[in-house]
Structures are given as structure tokens and as C-alpha cells.
Motif scaffolding. Structure first.
Motif, PDB file in Angstrom:
ATOM      1  N   ASP A   8      -0.149  37.261 115.852  1.00  0.00           N
ATOM      2  CA  ASP A   8       0.559  37.655 114.626  1.00  0.00           C
ATOM      3  C   ASP A   8       0.752  36.441 113.714  1.00  0.00           C
ATOM      4  N   ARG A  15      -3.489  34.735 105.997  1.00  0.00           N
ATOM      5  CA  ARG A  15      -3.136  35.461 104.771  1.00  0.00           C
ATOM      6  C   ARG A  15      -2.457  34.566 103.734  1.00  0.00           C
ATOM      7  N   TYR A  59       4.202  36.490 103.008  1.00  0.00           N
ATOM      8  CA  TYR A  59       3.416  37.332 103.918  1.00  0.00           C
ATOM      9  C   TYR A  59       3.952  38.753 103.940  1.00  0.00           C
ATOM     10  N   SER A  62       2.796  40.657 100.996  1.00  0.00           N
ATOM     11  CA  SER A  62       1.362  40.960 101.052  1.00  0.00           C
ATOM     12  C   SER A  62       1.052  42.138 101.963  1.00  0.00           C
ATOM     13  N   THR A  63       1.966  42.480 102.860  1.00  0.00           N
ATOM     14  CA  THR A  63       1.731  43.606 103.768  1.00  0.00           C
ATOM     15  C   THR A  63       2.207  44.937 103.190  1.00  0.00           C
ATOM     16  N   ALA A 152       6.732  40.617 109.794  1.00  0.00           N
ATOM     17  CA  ALA A 152       5.994  39.718 108.901  1.00  0.00           C
ATOM     18  C   ALA A 152       6.790  38.457 108.588  1.00  0.00           C
TER      19      ALA A 152
END
Length: 358
Positions: A8, A15, A59, A62-63, A152
Motif C-alpha cells: 500500500d 502515485r 494520495y 487522488s483515490t 490512503a
């Protein structure tokens, strides 16, 4: 456990690597001589928005789906996550709302507002922050991006240790500040594949919710703590980070207020790094627990540098005075702060602020 692994963290690193700063890993021969071992300092004060929090916020944004970003995001924060979320939202062209304590440093609040986020203040001794955040989100349709309790966020925070371990291959232990637990949990995940590497959390004596929770085996709340480390004033560890911490973290060290100020002074004197109190606690942990740490090089995460200049200056003066007093004493012999020091530090609160960092 949580189901999270070092993969993860690796995914998060892939990313965010183009937009986060790969922060410096610092050394000081003079400080190494003082503590009797090699020390590597990961300086997240040089990160965008001045703390590691930008990694997880970027992050997390971005998810999200396009629809979720269009609806906006909201979070509760003592300040650094708020600032990080504000910038991440701006980069993703999303609106952000942050709920911060009314006594948060003015520098943090003004930086959040400068980045275009809506700020809602609350009273940390009277209001229930998470309830307030959920109430606002339910009425607005915004997506909640918590400061710690989010996969995240944890994975993004773990990229700090990922970078450190790429450069320092022989660490015996990594010391990390712990508030809600996202950074500590992420560090533990990033370090899980390193056999023999100990991951140790550090928190103020007055804010030892994670230490008490590990001892009891369950999340154990404490009264709202009073500490100069405003980013670590949590009353209990977040649920998801705690599940990771209790399986992968080896120890929790607690540090007195005066030693935090002394660590700030050491960071300035030996590394020319202006750390906020919360950011300096891991180095204070090294000084406090030198005799308990394994032999070998130690990694220290300095998590942030957002504090008001008058507060920083006053704490630096206290810390410098203590370092001069203890200059010839080994770290294990350092004394806790006297009552005058502690009263002075607890009295330090927000006043004119420093410019926001983006």
C-alpha cells in the motif's frame, strides 16, 4: 489486522512522487558525537505545506472519484492536515472545508485560508470535532478525509519512511511522532520487510493515549491533554492506525515538555531545522530513551515545522538554555523540565503568524 501491507505504501509512493518533495535526510557529526551513535534526521519541515501531512492528503484526493472531488472534501485537524488538505484539494480543483480547534496556531489557520479552504473553528474542550465534521458532511455531501483514520492517509504517510529506508540501509530503529497514529502506522508498514528494524512511537507525557492503549490492548481515551505539541493533543488513537500499531510497533516512548523544547534547540543548532514542537518529539524520544534503544544508527522523523514565530522563539530560548545546562550530561542523564520551564511553555500560544507554505 487492517489488511494493509507495505505494498500500500509502495502504491502511494508511485502515485504521489511527482508532486511531493523528496525531503532531505540529514546528518550531523557533532550531534552524533553528543549522543554516541549515528543519527539520520528525515526533515519533513521541507515538505510542501511544511509537514508530512501533504503526502497522505494528496494520495487520498487522488483515490476519490470525479464526482466525489466535485462535491468537495472536509476534515477535522489541529492544523497541518487542514493545510495539506487545502493544497491537495486546490491541486485537484476541489473545494475543501476544514474544522480546526480555536486555539490552533494562527500560522496554521491563516495558511489554510490562504490556500482557499473554508475554516470552521471549534472548542476542543467542549465540542465533539468528529460529530461536527460528520454533521457538516451529511448536509453538504462532502467527502470526509480524516487526518489519520484512512487507508490512503496512512499509506501516504508511510512514504516518509519509504524514502528514508531507501537511503539509510542499516538503521536499528526509527523514531516517529504519534498523535492520531497515521504516520506511525505508515512507518510500521513501510518498515515491515526490514528484519530487526524497530519502529518506536514518541508522544508527550501529558498526551500518552497511544501508550496507554497499547498497554490495555484497546483504544483508551484520555482527557484533552495540555502540551506544547499542539498536533499531538489527541484523546485516543484512531481506529485503523491503532490496529496496525498494536501489531507492528515495538514501543512507545513518552517525553516531558522541556525535552521537546530542548529537541527543537538541537534540531536548530545541529541541523538548521526549525521544527514545531510536534515535529521535534521524535528527537526528544531519542534523548529520553537512549539507553533503551538498540545499538546502531537511528532514524528520526521530524514531522513538521509550522508554528508561530513568537512561540517558536520562546521555546527555542528555553531549549537553548537547557542544552547549555545539559551539554556535558549524557542523554540518559538529562533532567525533566522544572516547573518554571513548563509554566512558560504551556503559556506559549498563537500570535502573529508566519507566511503559508505551498
Amino acid at each position: 489486522m487492517s489488511g494493509m501491507t507495505s505494498l500500500d505504501v509502495l502504491t502511494a509512493m508511485d502515485r504521489v512522487r511527482k508532486q511531493v518533495v523528496r525531503t532531505p535526510l540529514l546528518t550531523s557529526a557533532a550531534f552524533d558525537a553528543l549522543v554516541g551513535r549515528r543519527v539520520w534526521v528525515k526533515d519533513e519541515t521541507k515538505q510542501r505545506t511544511g509537514s508530512f501531512k501533504f503526502r497522505g492528503a494528496l494520495y487520498a484526493l487522488s483515490t476519490l472519484s470525479k464526482a466525489e472531488r466535485a462535491a468537495g472534501v472536509i476534515a477535522g485537524s489541529s492544523g497541518n492536515h487542514a493545510q495539506a488538505l487545502a493544497l491537495a484539494a486546490r491541486l485537484h480543483k476541489a473545494k475543501a472545508t476544514v474544522v480546526i480547534p480555536g486555539d490552533a496556531p494562527a500560522a496554521k489557520r491563516e495558511a489554510v485560508e490562504a490556500l482557499g479552504a473554508r475554516v470552521i473553528a471549534y472548542d476542543r474542550r467542549r465540542d465533539r470535532r468528529d460529530y461536527l465534521v460528520h454533521q457538516i458532511a451529511a448536509g453538504s455531501g462532502q467527502t470526509i478525509v480524516p487526518s489519520s483514520d484512512h487507508r490512503a492517509i496512512i499509506a501516504g504517510a508511510g512514504t516518509v519512511a519509504f524514502e528514508m529506508l531507501q537511503e539509510a540501509h542499516d538503521l536499528a530503529a526509527v523514531l516517529v511522532p504519534v498523535g492520531g497514529g497515521g504516520l506511525l502506522a505508515g512507518t510500521a508498514l513501510a518498515a515491515a520487510h526490514r528484519s530487526g528494524l524497530r519502529v518506536i512511537g514518541v508522544e508527550p507525557v501529558t498526551a500518552n493515549d497511544t501508550q496507554l492503549s497499547l498497554r490495555s490492548g484497546r483504544r483508551t481515551p484520555i482527557p484533552a491533554p495540555d502540551t506544547i505539541a499542539d498536533g499531538l493533543r489527541h484523546t485516543e488513537p484512531a481506529r485503523l492506525p491503532f490496529e496496525i500499531i498494536r501489531h507492528l510497533v515495538h514501543d512507545i516512548v513518552t517525553v516531558p515538555e522541556g525535552l521537546i523544547a530542548e529537541a527543537m534547540a538541537h534540531l536548530w543548532r545541529y541541523y538548521r531545522t526549525a521544527a514545531e514542537p510536534s515535529g521535534a518529539v521524535a528527537l526528544a524520544g531519542l534523548m529520553q530513551a537512549a539507553g533503551r534503544l538498540p545499538d546502531g544508527p537511528i532514524g528520526v522523523v521530524v514531522s513538521g515545522g509550522n508554528t508561530d514565530w513568537p512561540v517558536y522563539r520562546q521555546l527555542l530560548d528555553i531549549g537553548m538554555e537547557r542544552t547549555e545546562r545539559n551539554l556535558d550530561a549524557p542523554p540518559a542523564a538529562l533532567k525533566p523540565p522544572d516547573q518554571a520551564d513548563r509554566r512558560c511553555m504551556i503559556r506559549c500560544r498563537s500570535s502573529p503568524s508566519t507566511p503559508p507554505r505551498t
